[in-house]
Write an enzyme that holds these catalytic residues in place. Structure first.
Site, mmCIF file in Angstrom:
data_model
loop_
_atom_site.group_PDB
_atom_site.id
_atom_site.type_symbol
_atom_site.label_atom_id
_atom_site.label_comp_id
_atom_site.label_asym_id
_atom_site.label_seq_id
_atom_site.Cartn_x
_atom_site.Cartn_y
_atom_site.Cartn_z
ATOM 1 N N ARG A 120 0.847 -1.194 0.000
ATOM 2 C CA ARG A 120 0.000 0.000 0.000
ATOM 3 C C ARG A 120 0.881 1.241 0.000
ATOM 4 N NH1 ARG A 120 -3.004 0.801 4.434
ATOM 5 N NH2 ARG A 120 -4.407 2.145 3.290
ATOM 6 N N LYS A 185 3.406 -7.031 12.133
ATOM 7 C CA LYS A 185 2.693 -7.275 10.873
ATOM 8 C C LYS A 185 2.935 -8.702 10.369
ATOM 9 C CE LYS A 185 1.575 -5.082 6.531
ATOM 10 N NZ LYS A 185 1.323 -3.796 5.906
ATOM 11 N N ARG A 317 -1.136 5.479 14.103
ATOM 12 C CA ARG A 317 -0.490 4.466 14.925
ATOM 13 C C ARG A 317 -0.893 4.685 16.387
ATOM 14 N NH1 ARG A 317 4.505 6.320 16.867
ATOM 15 N NH2 ARG A 317 5.214 8.218 15.849
HETATM 16 C C1 BTN Z 1 0.517 -3.754 2.390
HETATM 17 O O1 BTN Z 1 1.253 -2.806 2.082
HETATM 18 O O2 BTN Z 1 0.306 -4.038 3.562
HETATM 19 C C2 BTN Z 1 -0.131 -4.582 1.304
HETATM 20 C C3 BTN Z 1 0.778 -5.681 0.844
HETATM 21 C C4 BTN Z 1 0.161 -6.563 -0.212
HETATM 22 C C5 BTN Z 1 1.145 -7.562 -0.763
HETATM 23 C C6 BTN Z 1 0.500 -8.542 -1.688
HETATM 24 S S1 BTN Z 1 1.563 -9.887 -2.102
HETATM 25 C C7 BTN Z 1 0.435 -10.423 -3.305
HETATM 26 C C8 BTN Z 1 -0.071 -9.189 -4.004
HETATM 27 N N1 BTN Z 1 0.820 -8.800 -5.066
HETATM 28 C C9 BTN Z 1 1.411 -7.630 -4.834
HETATM 29 O O3 BTN Z 1 2.231 -7.083 -5.583
HETATM 30 N N2 BTN Z 1 1.000 -7.131 -3.658
HETATM 31 C C10 BTN Z 1 0.027 -8.011 -3.032
#
Ligand code: BTN
Length: 320
Positions: A120, A185, A317
């Site tokens: 994100r 996380k 946070r």
């Molecule tokens: C975050 O930032 O918390 C979201 C992370 C999401 C990662 C997943 S891995 C599978 C899918 N493909 C990606 O490129 N991102 C999501």
């Protein structure tokens, strides 16, 4: 994926000589050595034992398309088009590409490694080979983007409920949808949209879940993995993946019929912010977490009363 055959031969973990491997693979010893080199470059931990041969020392938990498919309930299996890749830039990007050819089925892409995993807020998602789950689903919903309010939280609910059913305790969701274990996380969710504002919305729901990872030098926040939380469990990515896919599709079906209100209470149960003193990451805004409203905005009690924050606007946070 020649190296997978080699890894399977080494899966017994005893030392295998180059000559024996060459005979089983039907190649020369030099070709075996080249495959071992490639497997090490791909991230497999193979030890060369001088004068004796090779031994696998790391985790062996292959992604297997047939295994995932057979573990899905039959009514779900019929609806999905499942792709399991060795490596891809991003499973979210892959599902976006697949949407061009197929809108009818639920698209599911998994990869053993991602070379440009997306998080994100434009961040990278570290995606080492063989360690974790990198999973994306492509779902279509009529009614335009406005029909999707709250859907990203629904995916979070599906994910924590799945993990909880697998026996993982002390989980929470950090609004909007980070999956936490004791504040560390464990996984993240990235929802990306395609299609027209008013027509059929195409949703790419990406889930990254840390499974075996024990070391992540590039990650700049507190993190954990299923293996670190429950070391006695033999975590199998295929099993976790099929449960996640089934649970996200079932949540999507319910969301399509009843919308977000059906999930509001389910989400609140996991709220990491409830009753906690919060401040924005910039430190310019403070209040107490009061859960989500009927469309999934986060409610913060400030000196001016309850204020609602939309996902993506502000990141909070918990104050120490
Ligand atoms: C975050 O930032 O918390 C979201 C992370 C999401 C990662 C997943 S891995 C599978 C899918 N493909 C990606 O490129 N991102 C999501």
């Amino acid at each position: 994926m020649k190296t997978n055959v080699l890894i399977k031969l080494l899966a017994g973990r005893e030392i295998r000589s180059g000559t024996a491997l060459a005979a089983e693979l039907g190649v020369s010893r030099t070709a075996v050595w080249k495959q071992v080199k490639r497997a090490i470059e791909q991230g497999h931990q193979i030890e060369t034992v001088r004068g004796k041969g090779y031994r696998l020392v790391g985790t062996i938990d292959f992604l297997d398309r047939a295994d995932i498919l057979t573990s899905l309930p039959r009514n779900v299996r019929r609806r999905v088009s499942l792709q399991v890749l060795d490596s891809v830039d991003s499973t979210n990007a892959e599902v976006s590409r697949r949407f061009a050819a197929d809108e009818a089925t639920v698209l599911v892409s998994l990869a053993d490694a991602q070379t440009a995993g997306r998080g994100r807020r434009g961040r990278d998602w570290q995606s080492p080979r063989g360690e974790n789950l990198y999973l994306s689903l492509g779902l279509s919903l009529p009614g335009g983007f406005s029909a999707l309010d709250g859907f990203s939280l629904v995916v979070g609910v599906a994910a924590v409920e799945t993990l909880s059913a697998l026996g993982v305790r002390n989980l929470s969701l950090k609004w909007p949808n980070d999956i936490l274990h004791h504040g560390h996380k464990l996984g993240g969710i990235l929802i990306e949209l395609q299609g027209e504002l008013e027509g059929v919305a195409r949703i790419v729901a990406g889930v990254g879940l840390n499974v075996h990872m024990t070391d992540a030098p590039g990650v700049d926040q507190d993190w954990t993995s299923l293996g670190l939380i429950e070391p006695a469990t033999s975590w199998q990515r295929n099993r976790v993946a099929s449960l996640l896919v089934a649970s996200i599709i079932s949540a999507f079906d319910e969301f399509s019929i009843h919308g977000f209100p059906a999930f509001r209470q389910r989400w609140q149960r996991w709220d990491a912010f409830a009753g906690k003193a919060l401040k924005t990451t910039q430190g310019d805004y403070q209040g107490v977490g009061r859960g989500i409203d009927e469309v999934g905005n986060y409610q913060v009690e400030t000196s001016n009363g309850i204020e609602c924050v939309r996902a993506g606007e502000i990141s909070f946070r918990v104050m120490p």
